[in-house]
Structures are given as structure tokens and as C-alpha cells.
Design a protein around this motif. Structure first.
Motif, mmCIF file in Angstrom:
data_model
loop_
_atom_site.group_PDB
_atom_site.id
_atom_site.type_symbol
_atom_site.label_atom_id
_atom_site.label_comp_id
_atom_site.label_asym_id
_atom_site.label_seq_id
_atom_site.Cartn_x
_atom_site.Cartn_y
_atom_site.Cartn_z
ATOM 1 N N UNK A 1 0.827 -1.209 0.000
ATOM 2 C CA UNK A 1 0.000 0.000 0.000
ATOM 3 C C UNK A 1 0.862 1.261 0.000
ATOM 4 N N UNK A 2 0.401 2.275 -0.727
ATOM 5 C CA UNK A 2 1.077 3.566 -0.816
ATOM 6 C C UNK A 2 0.375 4.543 0.127
ATOM 7 N N UNK A 3 1.032 4.856 1.236
ATOM 8 C CA UNK A 3 0.417 5.728 2.240
ATOM 9 C C UNK A 3 0.188 7.143 1.713
ATOM 10 N N UNK A 4 1.098 7.648 0.881
ATOM 11 C CA UNK A 4 0.988 9.019 0.390
ATOM 12 C C UNK A 4 -0.132 9.175 -0.630
ATOM 13 N N UNK A 5 -0.189 8.253 -1.581
ATOM 14 C CA UNK A 5 -1.197 8.358 -2.649
ATOM 15 C C UNK A 5 -2.531 7.729 -2.238
ATOM 16 N N UNK A 6 -2.520 6.991 -1.151
ATOM 17 C CA UNK A 6 -3.722 6.347 -0.604
ATOM 18 C C UNK A 6 -4.353 5.354 -1.574
ATOM 19 N N UNK A 7 -3.498 4.605 -2.246
ATOM 20 C CA UNK A 7 -3.954 3.507 -3.108
ATOM 21 C C UNK A 7 -2.998 2.322 -2.924
ATOM 22 N N UNK A 8 -3.467 1.105 -3.197
ATOM 23 C CA UNK A 8 -2.552 -0.036 -3.199
ATOM 24 C C UNK A 8 -1.654 -0.002 -4.430
ATOM 25 N N UNK A 9 -0.418 -0.435 -4.256
ATOM 26 C CA UNK A 9 0.501 -0.610 -5.384
ATOM 27 C C UNK A 9 0.166 -1.912 -6.095
ATOM 28 N N UNK A 10 -0.065 -2.949 -5.296
ATOM 29 C CA UNK A 10 -0.532 -4.224 -5.840
ATOM 30 C C UNK A 10 -1.124 -5.069 -4.723
ATOM 31 N N UNK A 11 -1.929 -6.032 -5.124
ATOM 32 C CA UNK A 11 -2.384 -7.097 -4.224
ATOM 33 C C UNK A 11 -1.997 -8.426 -4.847
#
Length: 276
Positions: A64-74
Motif C-alpha cells: 500500500x502507498x500511504x501518500x497516494x492512498x492507493x494499493x501498489x498491488x495485491x
């Protein structure tokens, strides 16, 4: 009185899943073929590694990308099966607020009451419900899709804001849905286990008052394992503004991602997964 107590216990269990923010995916390596994780080329500046756990079992893993507030991958195992679609709520991750908080994923309401925190505090490092309300032309796009899981609990575990991105509605309900449901079913024939990593490339625009990144692309990679060794692998990628999905080899996907990530070498799977 006993009946009321049992109902209270049941309700508290439904409010909570279990999810660990960890230093390494070594806590849940089973979702990556041969325990090999994607290399650091696609890692954000402030990553959070989450072993998504619900109802006493690990279900999948998320970077998860805390800054962009989206997952990078699952990352998960492809195992579609029966189970009801939840009609309850979406979860958030307490340990993204404070590492000392519970490992259990929970609703915003539960976290507010338990830790006496505000919605603003919950949303500092992750998306929350209001970020996805009233979006025009965008859906809550799951990286680990509910339809790729089997059983009520595994499906429920996919309904967390750490597993979704703002995805073009036409794409999500069109060609990407066809890839998830039809293409994957066809390509996985003959596979004993299929390991999947589905991700999002950060874009240049944001939604919800610049809080949540709108990815430029969504992509997915799969490695099919036969009796013992991988027998085939493949990939897919789509621009998050067009209803088109490009199917390609694993190697071609990694090269395309390398260009999107500033020419960094991208390695998604163990070398045993075929690149051609």
C-alpha cells in the motif's frame, strides 16, 4: 440475557477482520510463487506491507502507498468459487493510523469509538468512505477481486479501502471485467495453482480534493503452476481511461511497467515463471 450476550459477541466479530501491517511479506509468503516478492522497482516512498487476514486465515497480501492512498498491488491465489457478496460495510486499517493499534481491519465507526480518533486521523495515510462517494465515472476497483475468491469470508476480506483504486467505470464494468471473469477462467485451465499479482501505476491526477491518486494504468500478472513447476505465465494492462485491455506475456508486461516506472527493471515473479 445469554442470548443478548451472544448477539453482542457476534456483532463485534463482524465489525473486525484481521490484517497485519508488517515489515516484510515473510509473514504471508504463500501468496507469492516460491515466496519470491516483486522487486523494489515499483515500491512507493512510504510503503505499507499488509498481510490481509480475515476470520482466522490469511486471504491475500497488499503493498500500500500511504501518500497516494492507493494499493501498489495485491497478491493472491486465483481460486474462484461460491459465496455471497457482502452487503455490509468497507474496512480500513487501524495500524496505518498508529502501529500500536489492533491488527484487525475494522470499520471507521468502530475505530472512532474504540480509539477516540477522528475521520481525519483515520484518513491521513489511507482512503476512507467519503473519498469514494459521488465520484463521477469512477468505480471502487478491487485489485484482489471478490470474484477470484471462494467462500463468504475470503470475499468479505476484499472489501477494504487498502485493496481498491479509483477505476474508470466503463473499463471496470467492461473489458477489465471480461478479463477478470472470462479470460482468467480460460487461461487458468490446467493450472493446479495460479498466483496473481494485480497492481496500479500511479497517475498524475487525484480525486477527493487531491487525497486519492487516480492510477494511469491497471495491470495484472499470473503464473500458472502444474504438478510441480510453472508451466505458463501471462499479463494484462489497461489505461485507466479507455475500455481496452492489452494481453501480453509476463516478460512484455514487466518491460512495459519498466517504462512506466522510469526505466527501472521490474521483476514480478520468481525466475521459474516463463517470461515468453
Amino acid at each position: 440475557m445469554l442470548g443478548l450476550l451472544l448477539l453482542q459477541v457476534l456483532a463485534s466479530c463482524l465489525w473486525l477482520g484481521h490484517s497485519e501491517v508488517v515489515n516484510s511479506f515473510d509473514s504471508c509468503p504463500q501468496f507469492f510463487y516460491a515466496g519470491a516478492f516483486p522487486n523494489d522497482a515499483i515500491n512507493p516512498q512510504k510503503p505499507a506491507r499488509i498481510c490481509q487476514h480475515y476470520s482466522n486465515s490469511y486471504r491475500y497480501a497488499t503493498l500500500y502507498d500511504r501518500d497516494r492512498r492507493i494499493p501498489v498491488y495485491s497478491a493472491y491465489k486465483y481460486q474462484p468459487g461460491p459465496g455471497d457478496r457482502p452487503h455490509l460495510w468497507w474496512f480500513v486499517e487501524p495500524q496505518l493510523i498508529n502501529p500500536s493499534y489492533s491488527e484487525d481491519m475494522a470499520t471507521e465507526t468502530y475505530i472512532q469509538k474504540t480509539y477516540n480518533v477522528t475521520l481525519e486521523q483515520i484518513g491521513q495515510s489511507q482512503a476512507i468512505t467519503r473519498d469514494y462517494q459521488n465520484l463521477q465515472g469512477l468505480d471502487r476497483g478491487q485489485l484482489c477481486p471478490m470474484d477470484h475468491q471462494s467462500g463468504d469470508n475470503s470475499k468479505m476480506a476484499t472489501f477494504t479501502f487498502t485493496n481498491i483504486v479509483p477505476l474508470d467505470s466503463t473499463l471496470n464494468q467492461g473489458q477489465w471485467k471480461d478479463y477478470e471473469n472470462k479470460t482468467m477462467a480460460r487461461k487458468t485451465q490446467g493450472c493446479k495453482t495460479t498466483y496473481v499479482i494485480t497492481g496500479a501505476v500511479p497517475g498524475n491526477t487525484y480525486v477527493s480534493n487531491n487525497r486519492v491518486n487516480r492510477p494511469s494504468h491497471i495491470w495484472s500478472a499470473a503464473c500458472c503452476v502444474g504438478d510441480e513447476e510453472p508451466t505458463k505465465a501471462w499479463g494484462a494492462i489497461a489505461e485507466n481511461s479507455k475500455n481496452e485491455v492489452e494481453e501480453l506475456s509476463l516478460g512484455e508486461l514487466e518491460k512495459k511497467l519498466a517504462k512506466l516506472y522510469n526505466e527501472k527493471t521490474v521483476n514480478l515473479f520468481d525466475d521459474a515463471c516463463p517470461r515468453e
